[in-house]
Each structure stands twice: as C-alpha cells, then as structure tokens.
Scaffold this active site. Structure first.
Site, PDB file in Angstrom:
ATOM      1  N   TRP A 107      21.782 -41.453  19.832  1.00  0.00           N
ATOM      2  CA  TRP A 107      20.820 -41.708  20.799  1.00  0.00           C
ATOM      3  C   TRP A 107      21.352 -41.126  22.166  1.00  0.00           C
ATOM      4  O   TRP A 107      20.407 -40.811  23.110  1.00  0.00           O
ATOM      5  CB  TRP A 107      20.632 -43.289  20.820  1.00  0.00           C
ATOM      6  CG  TRP A 107      19.491 -43.493  21.845  1.00  0.00           C
ATOM      7  CD1 TRP A 107      18.053 -43.537  21.889  1.00  0.00           C
ATOM      8  CD2 TRP A 107      19.676 -44.007  23.296  1.00  0.00           C
ATOM      9  NE1 TRP A 107      17.609 -43.796  23.041  1.00  0.00           N
ATOM     10  CE2 TRP A 107      18.461 -44.285  23.843  1.00  0.00           C
ATOM     11  CE3 TRP A 107      20.972 -44.450  23.899  1.00  0.00           C
ATOM     12  CZ2 TRP A 107      18.515 -44.854  25.192  1.00  0.00           C
ATOM     13  CZ3 TRP A 107      20.988 -45.044  25.109  1.00  0.00           C
ATOM     14  CH2 TRP A 107      19.523 -45.105  25.951  1.00  0.00           C
ATOM     15  N   HIS A 108      22.669 -41.320  22.561  1.00  0.00           N
ATOM     16  CA  HIS A 108      23.184 -41.247  23.695  1.00  0.00           C
ATOM     17  C   HIS A 108      23.168 -39.660  24.041  1.00  0.00           C
ATOM     18  O   HIS A 108      23.207 -39.228  25.043  1.00  0.00           O
ATOM     19  CB  HIS A 108      24.666 -41.894  23.946  1.00  0.00           C
ATOM     20  CG  HIS A 108      24.721 -43.225  24.389  1.00  0.00           C
ATOM     21  ND1 HIS A 108      24.504 -44.105  23.375  1.00  0.00           N
ATOM     22  CD2 HIS A 108      24.482 -43.906  25.469  1.00  0.00           C
ATOM     23  CE1 HIS A 108      24.633 -45.389  23.809  1.00  0.00           C
ATOM     24  NE2 HIS A 108      24.646 -45.276  25.270  1.00  0.00           N
ATOM     25  N   GLY A 109      23.638 -38.865  23.054  1.00  0.00           N
ATOM     26  CA  GLY A 109      23.351 -37.309  23.052  1.00  0.00           C
ATOM     27  C   GLY A 109      23.780 -36.821  21.908  1.00  0.00           C
ATOM     28  O   GLY A 109      24.070 -37.135  21.012  1.00  0.00           O
TER      29      GLY A 109
END
Lengths: 470, 389
Positions: free
Chosen positions: A322-324
């Site tokens: 989700w962060h990247g």
C-alpha cells in the site's frame, strides 16, 4: 500544497475566516468541500474528477446499501470496493505489475514488449480510496447510517487536512461531526494552534534538518562508507518519525481549527518494546484500518498460531505494498509481519513456559533496543529506491563491500538523544509548574517564541512530507 | 515556504550533487546546531504549561509578544555571534573592511559594469601617479540594484577600519531608471531577502508609489514581493541556514580572469561604438527626467549617509557602453549633476582604444585588456579633474 508553505498559510487563513464567518452548517460544509477541491487542484486539477468519481461511487453505494435486500448488499459492497481498488490498482500498481510480468517472462526466455504507461500517481489516492472503502464497509456493517447528503460524503473524503496523507479517519468517527454545526471554542482553537506548532517544529526544524544528513547519502549509497550509511540510517529513522508525526500533528491541528476532531495518529512509537506495540503507536489510523478492514476479515486471531501468523503476514505484506509499488516496500512489510509473528510466538511461548517472560526492567530495555533496531533496519528498505539498493546498504554496513567511500559527521548519538528527549518529555506529560497567571503567560508567549525560533532554524527550501508520495 | 535560491542556483547549478566522491565530512556544523536547537524546541514545547486561552485576545497577544521577544533575542544573538547572510556582498565586505593600512581609501560603488570594467589595482596605480597613493576598494557586485548597494554601504561604513576619503558612484541608465527591476528578477533569493530591511523596503515602496507606467497589477505584485521579502528579512526565516560567521574564510572576487571568447568583430565594435556616441535617445521606457525625483532623493540620502561618516569627496562615472541609450543617459545625468565631478566613458581617444571585439563581453561589459585601458583612463581623468588627490 505543503503545510509548511506560504501558500498554505494564506489558504488556511482565508478558508478559516470564511468558514467561521458563515453561520449555517450547510454553507460551511460546502465551503470546506470547495476549499478542499481547490487545495487538491493546486497539485493537479484533472485528478479532482477522479476524487469526485470515488466520492460518487461511495455515495451511490451507501444509498444502494440502504435500499438493497440482504443478498444484494454483498454485491453492492463488492462492486463499490472493487471499483475503488481497481482505481487504486491502476494508478498505483499497473506499471509495477506489468514490468514484473515482463521481467518474469524474460527470465523464462520469453520476450515481451512492456506497455508501461508511466501513469502519474494521483497524490493522496491511497488515502481517499481508503476513506471511501471505510464509509461503504461501515454502512454495510451498520456502524454508520447511509449518508443522505452528498456534500457530507464529499467533505468526508476530500477534507483537506487529511486528504493527502491522512490520518485515515473512519466514517463512523467523522460523519457524526460533519452532520452537526461545529461551534467555535477558544479551547479547541488553542489546541489546534499548539498542534500546528508541534507539527511545525517536528517537520520544518527537525525532519528537514535530518533530511540534510540522510538524503545525500541515500542518493549515492555507493559513495559512502559503512559509518556514513549507519548515520544516514539513524537520521532517516528520526526523519520519518518527525516528518510523519509532524504532518499528522498539523493535520489534526488544522482540523481542530475548524472544529473537527481527528483521532491521534502517533503515540511515541519509538518507545515500543515489541513490533506489535510499535503498530499500536505508529500510523495508528492505518494500522487500525488494516486491522478492522483486512486482518479481521481474513480471520484475525480466530484460529491457530500458524493461521494467525498467516493473517499477520498477509496484512503487513499488503500494508507494505500500500505504501508504494516496489519490492522494497513488500520487504519492509514482510519484516514487520515477521516481527509481529515473532512477538505472537514469543507471547504464545510465554503462556506455556512455567517462568514469566514479562518484559520489565532490564528485559524491557533489551526488548526496546531489539524492537527499535528491527524497525530501524526495516526503514532502510522503506527509504531505498529498490530492494537491491537496500541490500547494498546492508552489505556496506556489514563490511562486505571493500570500497571505503566518503564519511559524514557521526551524529547518531545526537539524533537518538533528540528522539529520546521528545519521547520522554512528550509521553511523561511533564509540565512546568507555575501559578495559573504565569502558566498562561508562559504557555502563550512560549508558543510565539517557539514559532519565531522555528522560522529561523528551518531550512528555507522545504521538502514535501514523505507520506505525500503514497 | 518562500523559496530562496542560493548562489549555485543563480548560476544554473540548481541541484549540486552532494556527497558524490567526497572524502571528507560534508555535514556542516550548522546542521548539528539546528538539530540541537530543534531538540531544545521540542523539549520546551512538551514542557510548556497547557492552559485555556482565558480572556479574548489575551492568548494571541501573549503569543505575539513572545514572537517579538524571540525575534529581538535572535537579532541580538545574530549580532553577538557575528552571523551574516551568505552571499557575494558579505564575502566582499569582509575583504574590504579588513584594510587597516596607511593609504587613504577610495571606495567605488557599482554593479557588474564596474565589477567587469574596473581593475582596482590599476586604478590605485593611476591615482598614485598624482603623488598620493590610494587604496582602491571596489564594492561592486553583478546585478546589485541601488537598494542593495546602499544596504551594504551602510554595513561597510559600520565595519570599515578606515573610512573612505573619496567615493565613486556608478551611473547606469537601467539601474537608475528601474531600481526594482533586479529586485524583481531576483525576488526571494538570499540576496534580496538579506538586503530588504526596513530602509530598503521604504525606498522600494516609495519608488513604486511614484513610478509612471505601471499597471495596478504590477504595483500589487511588486508591492507584495517587497513586503514578503521584508517579512522574511525581519522574521529571520531560514537565517541559521543561510548565514555564516563574518570571520569565515572568504572568496576572492576578481572578474578580471581569462577573457571570454570574442563575440563581436572589430568592425562591428567600431560601428556600434560610433552609433552609441552619436545616439541621443534613451530607452523609451526610461523616464525622461534624469535623474528622476526618486533617484535624486536616493542619491541625496546616500551622500548624506557618507557625509555623516566624514566622507567629503564624491564623483560619478559611467563605464563605456556600445548601447546608445546608456551613453545618452550618462550624458543627461552628468548634465544635471553640478555639485560633483561626473565622468562619462565616451572620450574618442578611449573609445578608439576599445574598438576590438575582444575588449567586450557584451554591449556593456568590458573584459580582458579593455578593463585596464578604461581603468587607467578613469584614473587619469580623476587626477586631471582634481578629484584626486
């Protein structure tokens, strides 16, 4: 628009004055919604339509869930979440997915052209899609009534303090506040100002100064020696905390200025003596979101140890992703998932052993050091551009790379001391003890003085908040 | 926040690669100082009592009081620590004000025209030919508007160990006619923020109020820029990052290095110089009255400040130019100045010596051997006219 910018100061002042000069709740909400879209349009006005589409999708799903029969409710829920995830997936993961497929095919000897689209990642997409999902799921679960006002939903999803990087506020938490007229309270304004000041000190003075140490080293890890890389790692360990906690504090403070209360997002996470405790203190709005909307639906704690560990790993791997869109984020998630599983197994073992394994005293310190070391090493994957670069950093730190490289001033002790001062004084809630009159004078003149000092000590070219890229 | 540009950025090196290939510590101590200050601030923030705001306006007034007190404290600390904004003027000031010799000081104030066109050593030698040696100090930096020159002149006078006996002031049509042009071009750079104190802002706003031909929007934009930079200057934003102790190592500024490749042929140069000498018109957007009311008042103020520091002799000069408008402006300016000597670089003998393309960097800046030719000529004129000794 960066919170630490002249543009934002002017924007905030104008919206603040207009907001409190409006008397009707509807006008205020409409104003805040328009202001939030303007705030977003400053970055790229085209993506306002994407956010509007996500909002319409959530609103329509809420209305349909209100009218749908039981079997079709699931379909509505799945369709709405599916649309949100498809949008998120396309904008955030399409290129990543295709390049990995092409690489895998190339490994198998199959040549495939890469139709990489080089898609621009809309700022804050990870956050506003999660807000939309939160609303639809909360309506489905009956935790919140379907919202009849489109403006209320639009404001919930786009409200500018939390639009770009959270906190991820639950629909069930914020919608009741949006529905009612916010009243102006001096105490609330005072809290808002204090939170803004705290965020300003964290971000403008400390985080951006730490960035001056970490950024040059991580930009060219091949040029630096082991000690420099350790210094940069410790600097980033401090930078990301002060940056994100600073942003969160400013977001919560800004919302408070408009009469809205957001849940806390940080609770001195570097005091955590286990990875489990860390996630109860770090980016709390995300970790609780992942717990409620992913971990628990996966089965949560209901099952054997291996089943729970599986759920933890899936949650953290997806949390990392989700962060990247990068394998380094997946590894970062895996390290935290592994840490959570290790803690789970440790606690399980404690229940079976005849002796106590409670972490107190010296054992607490050992657990704290071990946990923070684990967190710090995981941040290397988070900070590096790729998993390969992170591996190079570890190789250099472990002395597996012959090139001595350049050095930087060893300031690790200083950085850790700053974190220690902040966490100790902040969590202990120590206050200078004075008579009421002097306390008030000191409290407010201190706010002004700290702001003045912060202006002088901040690097003039402000960096964007780290979490703006997610 | 307001974005400052550093010198590297102004020279087109906006993103210097830090850390690449370096073998010594590249983390300045100011980083450590800011970190320690940040730690103290975070600690103090946590220790501050949490009280309700009390009576209306009490909390904002207290906060404002604290802000002003802290700003005063910062000003005192900055003065006490001898911190000055980084930049070419301060490096130059450090060099100039250190002089403590016996020769009388001649101060030259100007822009890149003087920086490129005048060699201090040659001028000192030429003036020395009169029988009285001189220490030539050139307070000239490229792109320096009058406001910036006056700001640093005040600093120079405050710090100089030897006061000047003669001050030479540059004449340039562009700078005199549009004093805010460079301020706008370099808006929110270190240099402009550093010089925009109350006095500079006052002169800038005064020009803005009286200037002809500006639209309301332009006035608003320029006014906002001036006030914004004044706010940045007064509130010391980013000062700890953009300053250095006054005694730190300085760079030697000398633009008389290797000449840049020739851009003009000798024939072109001769023709352009002839046209310039024959020109009578200034640029259409320059005010017709020379010097303008604003410029007269500004010069009167500048001269009054110098006189308060016991300077009694002044002269104006213009550097040769291939642009007729500049020459025409200098002529009109000198025609209007009766109290002081005024020297225009348009002597036919001088121009005859500057007819080589290699003498010019561009239409207005001399280079190579030309700077020596002009400097010597200027020195001789100053002696001839009795300005020196």
């Amino acid at each position: 628009m960066n919170f630490v910018s002249f543009e934002f100061a002017v924007f905030l002042a104008v919206v603040y004055l207009l907001h409190w000069s409006c008397r009707h709740a509807g006008t205020r909400k409409l104003l805040l919604t328009i202001a939030s879209y303007v705030f977003y349009a400053v970055w790229n006005w085209r993506f306002c339509f994407l956010m509007l589409f996500v909002t319409v999708n959530a609103f329509a799903a809420g209305q349909m869930l209100a009218r749908a029969t039981r079997p079709s409710r699931k379909a509505v829920l799945a369709a709405s979440i599916g649309i949100d995830l498809a949008i998120l997936g396309f904008f955030k993961y399409y290129d990543f997915f295709l390049s990995n497929v092409a690489a895998a095919l190339a490994d198998l000897g199959v040549s495939a052209s890469q139709p990489v689209l080089r898609i621009i990642l809309p700022v804050g997409i990870s956050f506003y899609t999660f807000h939309a999902v939160s609303y639809v799921v909360d309506v489905y679960r009956g935790k919140v009534e379907p919202e009849p006002s489109f403006v209320n939903i639009a404001l919930y999803i786009s409200f500018f303090p939390q639009l770009i990087a959270g906190p991820i506020v639950r629909a069930s938490f914020i919608l009741p506040q949006i529905r009612h007229l916010r009243s102006f309270s001096p105490a609330q304004q005072a809290t808002g100002v204090r939170l803004l000041l705290r965020g300003f000190i964290y971000k403008a003075v400390i985080a951006d100064t730490l960035a001056q140490i970490a950024d040059p080293v991580f930009a060219h890890v091949e040029h630096y020696d082991a000690h420099a890389l350790v210094t940069a790692t410790v600097a980033f360990y401090g930078q990301i905390y002060f940056d994100f906690a600073g942003y969160s504090s400013m977001a919560i403070g800004t919302a408070r200025l408009f009469g809205y209360r957001f849940p806390p997002n940080f609770n001195y996470p570097y005091r955590a003596a286990s990875v489990t405790e860390f996630w109860r203190r770090w980016h709390m709005s995300l970790s609780f979101w992942l717990r409620d909307y992913l971990y628990i639906p996966l089965g949560g704690n209901r099952g054997g140890t291996l089943f729970v560990c599986r759920n933890l790993m899936i949650t953290m791997l997806l949390g990392g992703l989700w962060h990247g869109a990068g394998w380094n984020y997946v590894v970062w998630g895996a390290l935290h998932g592994g840490g959570l599983c290790a803690n789970k197994l440790w606690r399980e073992a404690g229940r079976r052993l005849p002796m106590s394994i409670d972490v107190r005293g010296g054992r607490h310190i050992a657990a704290l050091v071990l946990t923070q070391l684990w967190v710090m090493l995981a941040w290397v994957f988070f900070r590096c551009d790729s998993a390969a670069q992170a591996t190079e950093v570890f190789a250099a730190i472990l002395g597996l790379r012959p090139h001595p490289g350049a050095v930087v001033l060893p300031v690790e002790g200083c950085i850790l001391a700053i974190i220690g001062i902040d966490h100790t004084l902040g969590s202990a809630r120590l206050r200078l003890s004075l008579s009421a009159r002097w306390a008030r004078a000191l409290a407010w003149s201190g706010v002004g003085a700290l702001f003045a000092l912060g202006l002088a000590a901040m690097p003039v070219v402000q960096k964007p908040f780290i979490y703006f890229q997610f | 926040m307001f974005r400052y540009a550093d010198d590297a950025e102004l020279q087109g090196k906006e993103h210097p690669e830090r850390g690449s290939g370096r073998t010594r510590p590249d983390l300045p101590m100011s980083t450590l100082a800011c970190l320690l200050l940040g730690a103290a601030m975070a600690g103090l923030y946590h220790l501050l009592p949490r009280t309700r705001p009390g009576r209306p306006f009490r909390a904002p007034l207290l906060a404002l009081g604290g802000f002003i007190l802290a700003q005063c404290g910062l000003s005192a600390a900055i003065a006490g620590l001898g911190l000055v904004p980084k930049g070419p003027f301060h490096d130059l000031l450090q060099q100039l004000t250190d002089y403590d010799g016996d020769r009388p000081v001649v101060l030259l104030i100007g822009s890149s025209f003087s920086e490129a066109g005048i060699d201090p050593d040659v001028l000192a030698e030429a003036l020395g030919g009169s029988g009285r040696a001189a220490e030539l100090q050139r307070l000239a930096v490229g792109g320096a508007p009058h406001l910036e020159r006056l700001h640093y002149l005040k600093e120079y006078l405050a710090r100089a160990k030897r006061r000047p006996q003669l001050v030479l002031l540059e004449i340039a049509g562009g700078y005199d006619s549009g004093p805010l042009y460079q301020v706008h071009q370099m808006r929110f750079t270190d240099r402009m923020v550093a010089m925009m104190d109350g006095s500079s802002a006052w002169w800038a706003l005064r020009w803005l109020a009286g200037a002809d031909g500006l639209s309301l929007f332009q006035r608003f934009t320029l006014g906002s820029e001036i006030l914004g930079q004044l706010a940045l200057h007064v509130s010391h934003i980013g000062f700890l990052w953009n300053s250095s102790p006054v005694r730190e190592t300085v760079t030697t500024y000398d633009s008389g290095g290797s000449p840049l490749p020739t851009r003009f042929s000798d024939d072109d140069t001769a023709e352009l110089l002839e046209q310039a000498a024959a020109a009578g018109d200034m640029k259409p957007d320059w005010p017709a009255d020379v010097p303008t009311q604003w410029m007269s008042a500004f010069l009167a103020e500048e001269i009054a400040i110098l006189q308060r520091h016991s300077v009694e002799r002044f002269a104006f000069y213009s550097v040769p130019s291939m642009q007729g408008a500049n020459v025409a402006y200098a002529r009109r300016f000198c025609g209007a100045i009766t109290k002081f000597a005024c020297i225009i670089g348009e002597d036919p003998n001088l121009l005859a010596d500057l007819r080589h393309g290699a003498d010019w960097y561009d239409f207005d800046h001399l280079q190579g051997a030309a700077r020596e030719v002009f400097t010597r000529w200027l020195g001789d004129r100053l002696v001839e006219m009795g300005v020196w000794p």
